[in-house]
Design an enzyme around this catalytic site. Sequence first.
Site, PDB file in Angstrom:
ATOM      1  N   ASP A  38       0.854  -1.192   0.000  1.00  0.00           N
ATOM      2  CA  ASP A  38       0.000   0.000   0.000  1.00  0.00           C
ATOM      3  C   ASP A  38       0.889   1.240   0.000  1.00  0.00           C
ATOM      4  OD1 ASP A  38      -3.240   0.290   0.949  1.00  0.00           O
ATOM      5  OD2 ASP A  38      -2.014   2.107   1.059  1.00  0.00           O
ATOM      6  N   ASN A  92      -5.652  -4.557  -6.304  1.00  0.00           N
ATOM      7  CA  ASN A  92      -6.815  -3.876  -5.740  1.00  0.00           C
ATOM      8  C   ASN A  92      -6.651  -2.363  -5.631  1.00  0.00           C
ATOM      9  OD1 ASN A  92      -9.269  -3.645  -3.805  1.00  0.00           O
ATOM     10  ND2 ASN A  92      -7.547  -2.956  -2.541  1.00  0.00           N
ATOM     11  N   TYR A 158     -12.477   7.193 -14.210  1.00  0.00           N
ATOM     12  CA  TYR A 158     -12.678   5.994 -13.404  1.00  0.00           C
ATOM     13  C   TYR A 158     -13.382   4.908 -14.215  1.00  0.00           C
ATOM     14  CZ  TYR A 158     -13.874   3.100  -9.361  1.00  0.00           C
ATOM     15  OH  TYR A 158     -13.993   2.052  -8.481  1.00  0.00           O
ATOM     16  N   LYS A 162     -11.860   1.188 -15.289  1.00  0.00           N
ATOM     17  CA  LYS A 162     -12.434  -0.076 -14.842  1.00  0.00           C
ATOM     18  C   LYS A 162     -12.935  -0.922 -16.011  1.00  0.00           C
ATOM     19  CE  LYS A 162     -11.591   0.586 -10.500  1.00  0.00           C
ATOM     20  NZ  LYS A 162     -10.580  -0.243  -9.808  1.00  0.00           N
ATOM     21  N   ILE A 191     -19.566   0.099  -1.712  1.00  0.00           N
ATOM     22  CA  ILE A 191     -19.212  -0.668  -0.526  1.00  0.00           C
ATOM     23  C   ILE A 191     -19.156   0.254   0.691  1.00  0.00           C
ATOM     24  CG2 ILE A 191     -17.487  -2.186   0.503  1.00  0.00           C
ATOM     25  CD1 ILE A 191     -18.993  -3.319  -1.967  1.00  0.00           C
TER      26      ILE A 191
END
Length: 252
Positions: A38, A92, A158, A162, A191
């Site tokens: 990260d 991710n 974005y 994706k 989420i």
Amino acid sequence: MTQDFAGKVAIVTGGASGIGEAVSRDLSGRGAQVVVADFNEEGVRALVDELSQRSGVEARAFKVDVSKPDEVEAMVGFTIKEFGQLDLAVNNAGIGGKSAPMGEIDPDDWHKVLNVNLHGVFYGMRYQIPAMLKSGGGSIVNMASILGAVGWRGSAAYVASKHAVTGITQTAALEYSSKGIRVNAVGPGFIKTPLIETSMSDEAHAGLVGMHPIGRLGTPDEVAAITNFLLSDAASFVTGSYYPVDGAFLAQ
């Protein structure tokens, strides 16, 4: 078939919080040795310290900016140096970017989102795949989004990133499935994260919930469950696929 990851070595990018944290916790809890990577060095080290104490298996922290290929290559090299192999990877790490209509997007903002969300996934696979081939095969999950299947006003960069992630996932699957590497994508809906919970008004939050026929937002653990199923031997015939986790958002 099993979802036991004992003896497996995994990399999870964007692993310090949210979905990445949930994936890392679940992998570690099932016996995997995990490199949690990260940009947030403090957060990733705190998580790794906790995982190492609780799970009884080894975890390592690695600070990485996935938009920089040399850092991603170093991340994979670090994993091999520490654990001797690479079996599993979850690409991710991602960012949202600034909201603007197409005709007003700042090109710098466009490139920033693509550099992390798309190029970061490409760099991940570019260096993970050769390492997995040397280890005898493996499994990769790339984190896409429901916005990898539809548009969204104000989020062209974005959405583009994706959609592209699903495309390169399918391409990599075609190229490497016969060589023992499976590659799939997961498409989370909205989420429930601290950012969403604290940054939105009650009215805006209710509107977001209302877009999901299930009547609520998803949780990081729910995304981690399908992600780690796809990584596991239980999904041995699954590759080149895109799995929404979206409370029927895309079914509308």
